[in-house]
Structures are given as C-alpha cells and as structure tokens.
Design a protein around this motif. Structure first.
Motif, short mmCIF file in Angstrom:
data_model
loop_
_atom_site.label_atom_id
_atom_site.label_comp_id
_atom_site.label_asym_id
_atom_site.label_seq_id
_atom_site.Cartn_x
_atom_site.Cartn_y
_atom_site.Cartn_z
N PRO A 103 -18.07 32.72 -35.60
CA PRO A 103 -17.59 31.50 -34.98
C PRO A 103 -18.32 30.23 -35.46
O PRO A 103 -17.82 29.14 -35.26
CB PRO A 103 -17.84 31.73 -33.49
CG PRO A 103 -19.06 32.59 -33.44
CD PRO A 103 -18.95 33.47 -34.66
N GLN A 104 -19.47 30.34 -36.07
CA GLN A 104 -20.20 29.14 -36.50
C GLN A 104 -19.84 28.82 -37.95
O GLN A 104 -20.61 29.09 -38.87
CB GLN A 104 -21.70 29.33 -36.32
CG GLN A 104 -22.08 29.44 -34.86
CD GLN A 104 -23.56 29.45 -34.64
OE1 GLN A 104 -24.31 29.97 -35.45
NE2 GLN A 104 -24.00 28.87 -33.54
N ASN A 105 -18.66 28.22 -38.12
CA ASN A 105 -18.17 27.91 -39.46
C ASN A 105 -17.70 26.46 -39.57
O ASN A 105 -16.95 26.13 -40.47
CB ASN A 105 -17.05 28.86 -39.84
CG ASN A 105 -15.84 28.73 -38.94
OD1 ASN A 105 -15.95 28.38 -37.77
ND2 ASN A 105 -14.68 29.01 -39.48
N CYS A 106 -18.17 25.58 -38.68
CA CYS A 106 -17.71 24.19 -38.66
C CYS A 106 -18.90 23.24 -38.71
O CYS A 106 -20.00 23.58 -38.29
CB CYS A 106 -16.93 23.91 -37.38
SG CYS A 106 -15.57 25.07 -37.08
N ILE A 107 -18.64 22.04 -39.22
CA ILE A 107 -19.66 20.98 -39.19
C ILE A 107 -19.05 19.75 -38.54
O ILE A 107 -17.83 19.58 -38.51
CB ILE A 107 -20.16 20.62 -40.61
CG1 ILE A 107 -19.01 20.12 -41.49
CG2 ILE A 107 -20.92 21.77 -41.24
CD1 ILE A 107 -19.46 19.50 -42.80
N ASP A 108 -19.91 18.91 -38.00
CA ASP A 108 -19.45 17.62 -37.49
C ASP A 108 -18.98 16.79 -38.68
O ASP A 108 -19.58 16.84 -39.75
CB ASP A 108 -20.57 16.90 -36.75
CG ASP A 108 -20.93 17.60 -35.45
OD1 ASP A 108 -20.03 18.13 -34.79
OD2 ASP A 108 -22.13 17.61 -35.09
N LYS A 109 -17.92 16.02 -38.49
CA LYS A 109 -17.34 15.23 -39.58
C LYS A 109 -18.10 13.91 -39.75
O LYS A 109 -17.64 12.86 -39.36
CB LYS A 109 -15.87 14.93 -39.30
CG LYS A 109 -14.98 16.14 -39.39
CD LYS A 109 -13.54 15.72 -39.15
CE LYS A 109 -12.59 16.87 -39.16
NZ LYS A 109 -11.22 16.46 -38.87
#
Length: 127
Positions: A103-109
């Motif tokens: 689930p940890q596959n995103c970054i803040d834009k």
C-alpha cells in the motif's frame, strides 16, 4: 541591534555552507512510456542551479532508470520532492506508482521542476 545582525549573518552562512550545500540524491524514478517522474530529496535553491544540476546528471538518471532520450524519450519529466517517502494513497492528492508495491506506493505531489521536450527538439524548464 548588533546581536540581531550578527545572528542573521551567522544563520545565513550556516544555511549556505551546511544545508544548501547538501547533495541532491535521486531517490527513485518511474517511466510510463510517455512521461517520467524523478523523485529527489531536494534540488538546488535557484532555477539556474536546478537546470545545471539536471544537465550534469541527466545521462546518469536516464541510464540508471531506463528512461530513453531523444524522440523515443518522454515529452515530460517531472521532478518531485521525496518528502517523507512513499505513503499510502489515502484521501490526500498523491501520485501513486504501479511499479511500487502497495500500500505504500504514493508520494505527495510536490513538483520541484518540469522538463518539457518541445516539438522543435528543444527543452523547456518550468519551476
């Protein structure tokens, strides 16, 4: 009054020598066939220093992360701040990558720089 001016000067020197002088580290990069996302710990302070950094490191980044160049390469490369690292998608506006295990596959834009390939074969930078 003198103490405030002296502290301001010392703080500025500290920033320039120790914080600003820290090297840029490419944390990861992703290429989807038309665009690429390069994730860094930070970029230099001024726009001209950011461009110089890219020109010095472009070939290494493209080679390491298999991002083609020329007409075969992406029309847009976006450089993002890594911030606190990969996170869960959640309700925030985050950019998620299919090639990173969830689930940890995103970054803040947090966009630091965009590098566009123009139709004429030139390069355009946005900050």
């Amino acid at each position: 009054m003198f103490i405030i001016a002296a502290l301001t000067i010392v703080s500025g020197l500290f920033y320039c020598l120790f914080i600003r002088g820290e090297a840029v580290c490419v944390m990861d990069a992703h290429y989807d066939g038309s665009t690429a996302q390069v994730i860094v710990n930070k970029l230099p302070f001024t726009d001209s220093e950011k461009i110089e950094w890219w020109l010095r490191n472009e070939v290494k980044v493209r080679d390491k992360y298999h991002i083609p160049s020329g007409n075969a390469g992406p029309f847009l490369i976006t450089v993002y701040a890594f911030g606190e690292g990969y996170k869960e998608e959640g309700k925030e506006d985050r950019l998620c990558f299919r090639d990173v295990k969830s689930p940890q596959n995103c970054i803040d834009k947090k966009v630091l720089m965009m590098i566009w390939r123009t139709r004429e074969g030139g390069v355009k930078y946005e900050f």
